[in-house]
Write a protein that holds these residues in place. Structure first.
Motif, PDB file in Angstrom:
ATOM      1  N   ALA A  55      -6.005 -14.294  11.710  1.00 46.71           N
ATOM      2  CA  ALA A  55      -7.407 -13.825  11.988  1.00 46.71           C
ATOM      3  C   ALA A  55      -8.532 -13.728  10.807  1.00 46.71           C
ATOM      4  CB  ALA A  55      -7.372 -12.253  12.440  1.00 46.71           C
ATOM      5  N   GLY A  56      -7.985 -13.983   9.751  1.00 46.45           N
ATOM      6  CA  GLY A  56      -8.860 -14.289   8.745  1.00 46.45           C
ATOM      7  C   GLY A  56      -8.583 -13.483   7.405  1.00 46.45           C
ATOM      8  N   ALA A  57      -7.479 -12.831   7.297  1.00 50.27           N
ATOM      9  CA  ALA A  57      -7.238 -11.793   6.070  1.00 50.27           C
ATOM     10  C   ALA A  57      -6.607 -13.060   5.016  1.00 50.27           C
ATOM     11  CB  ALA A  57      -6.236 -10.758   6.456  1.00 50.27           C
ATOM     12  N   ASP A  58      -7.182 -12.808   3.638  1.00 52.49           N
ATOM     13  CA  ASP A  58      -6.716 -13.381   2.726  1.00 52.49           C
ATOM     14  C   ASP A  58      -5.239 -13.029   2.006  1.00 52.49           C
ATOM     15  OD1 ASP A  58      -8.948 -15.094   2.180  1.00 52.49           O
ATOM     16  OD2 ASP A  58     -10.139 -13.276   1.995  1.00 52.49           O
ATOM     17  N   HIS A  59      -5.103 -11.509   2.359  1.00 53.95           N
ATOM     18  CA  HIS A  59      -4.178 -10.758   1.918  1.00 53.95           C
ATOM     19  C   HIS A  59      -3.962  -9.469   2.858  1.00 53.95           C
ATOM     20  CE1 HIS A  59      -2.022  -8.559  -1.507  1.00 53.95           C
ATOM     21  NE2 HIS A  59      -2.617  -7.603  -1.007  1.00 53.95           N
ATOM     22  N   VAL A  60      -2.789  -9.113   3.059  1.00 53.11           N
ATOM     23  CA  VAL A  60      -2.397  -8.000   3.812  1.00 53.11           C
ATOM     24  C   VAL A  60      -1.590  -6.868   2.890  1.00 53.11           C
ATOM     25  CG1 VAL A  60      -1.391  -7.073   5.912  1.00 53.11           C
ATOM     26  CG2 VAL A  60      -2.179  -9.168   5.933  1.00 53.11           C
ATOM     27  N   ALA A  61      -2.080  -5.567   2.761  1.00 48.18           N
ATOM     28  CA  ALA A  61      -1.615  -4.552   2.284  1.00 48.18           C
ATOM     29  C   ALA A  61      -0.484  -3.946   2.994  1.00 48.18           C
ATOM     30  CB  ALA A  61      -2.668  -3.719   1.555  1.00 48.18           C
ATOM     31  N   LEU A  84      -2.030  -2.602   6.641  1.00 51.52           N
ATOM     32  CA  LEU A  84      -1.267  -2.758   7.681  1.00 51.52           C
ATOM     33  C   LEU A  84      -0.010  -2.081   7.909  1.00 51.52           C
ATOM     34  CD1 LEU A  84      -0.627  -3.961  10.718  1.00 51.52           C
ATOM     35  CD2 LEU A  84       0.448  -5.613   9.720  1.00 51.52           C
ATOM     36  N   LYS A  85       0.216  -0.807   8.591  1.00 52.91           N
ATOM     37  CA  LYS A  85       1.389  -0.136   8.691  1.00 52.91           C
ATOM     38  C   LYS A  85       2.473  -0.814   9.178  1.00 52.91           C
ATOM     39  CE  LYS A  85      -1.516   4.091   8.810  1.00 52.91           C
ATOM     40  NZ  LYS A  85      -2.685   3.138   8.344  1.00 52.91           N
ATOM     41  N   TRP A 125       0.799  -1.168   0.002  1.00 60.77           N
ATOM     42  CA  TRP A 125      -0.082  -0.025   0.062  1.00 60.77           C
ATOM     43  C   TRP A 125       0.974   1.081   0.092  1.00 60.77           C
ATOM     44  CZ3 TRP A 125      -1.262   4.660   1.953  1.00 60.77           C
ATOM     45  CH2 TRP A 125      -2.429   5.053   1.864  1.00 60.77           C
ATOM     46  N   ASN A 126       0.847   2.127  -0.799  1.00 61.01           N
ATOM     47  CA  ASN A 126       1.563   3.540  -1.174  1.00 61.01           C
ATOM     48  C   ASN A 126       0.606   4.657  -1.328  1.00 61.01           C
ATOM     49  OD1 ASN A 126       3.286   5.314  -3.236  1.00 61.01           O
ATOM     50  ND2 ASN A 126       4.383   4.372  -1.466  1.00 61.01           N
TER      51      ASN A 126
END
Length: 285
Positions: free
Chosen positions: A254-260, A181-182, A11-12
């Motif tokens: 926790a259930g995320a398919d993908h984390v940005a 997520l930062k 994420w940008n």
């Protein structure tokens, strides 16, 4: 969509979506490198659009590029539908239209945001834009359910692992859940939390986020002095490589398919933190 974006994306907020023509080559090189590093998606922050995504899609061959988010107040639905169709036709379905309602402080037209979002989705449907090609920046329960029923899933911003689990429960198993997520690549607690608080400050002035935190167990005290340690540690990953990897894994569990993943390093919003992206790729490998 889950199959093509993988577990991790970048994420940008500004550098990759900037429009300065003198840096177009640099942005293209950065996007191509992110693809080679193995990230499955690039998420463009701010009120980004298909026009911001197009140069990155042209510079790559596999990575998905999504808006995170395109404000419904800034772009007419019919135009958004047309650009979505055209861009996906040119780039093998690699463009994802991420939509959201922005914030009252940032959008003069901001009125009845949920109803406005429903109407926007109706207009997209009427213009032939497929629901499976869009995702919603969903925080509250009603919008999460809307992401389940009227889109391919949810791309929530600034949430915790606990809320990720709650979102998964509301969404069910099939829709995409891709929280942002930062990440602070800093092991010293004081330095890491200082960088985090500098980044968090703007969001603590936006009721959509503070109300969401209050719904999820935080209190007004957590917003004081730039954010409590409890709040900072819940919405940022910082520390050693192992600790950061564990925090990312916590969101997946926790259930995320993908984390940005958004790198927070104290730089300007228009920076391209390519060295940090390389480090992230290595620690996630």
């Amino acid at each position: 969509m889950k199959e093509i974006i993988g577990k991790y994306g970048i994420w940008n907020g500004g550098g990759l979506r900037a429009e300065d023509p003198s840096r177009r080559g640099e942005r293209a090189e950065a996007a191509a490198e992110l693809e080679e590093l193995g990230f499955g998606a690039i998420w463009l922050g701010g009120s980004s659009s298909a026009a911001n995504a197009a140069p990155l899609l042209e510079a790559t061959s596999r990575v998905v590029v999504g808006t995170s988010i395109q404000s419904i107040w800034d772009h007419e639905a019919e135009a958004a539908a047309a650009s979505h169709t055209d861009l996906n036709a040119a780039h093998s379905g690699r463009f994802v239209l991420g939509l959201g309602v922005s914030h009252a402080k940032l959008a003069e037209q901001y009125r009845r945001p949920y109803s406005a979002l429903v109407s926007y989705l109706d207009a997209l449907d009427g213009a032939g834009a497929p629901a499976e090609g869009r995702v919603l920046a969903a925080l509250g329960p009603r919008t999460i359910e809307l992401a389940r029923d009227r889109a391919a899933g949810s791309i929530p911003y600034l949430i915790t692992a606990d809320q990720t689990a709650q979102s998964r429960e509301l969404l069910g198993d099939t829709p995409l859940l891709a929280p942002e997520l930062k990440v602070v690549l800093e092991s010293d607690p004081a330095r890491a939390r200082t960088l985090a608080r500098d980044c968090l400050a703007i969001y603590l002035g936006l009721p959509n986020y503070t109300n969401n935190f209050l719904r999820n167990g935080f209190t007004e005290d957590d917003f004081k002095d730039g954010g409590s340690d409890r709040l900072v540690d819940a919405v940022f990953a910082w520390g050693s490589d192992d600790r950061i990897r564990a925090r990312v894994d916590e969101f997946i569990a926790a259930g995320a398919d993908h984390v940005a993943l958004q790198v927070v390093d104290g730089g300007t919003r228009y920076d391209l933190p390519r060295q940090a992206w390389r480090r992230l790729a290595a620690l996630l490998a």
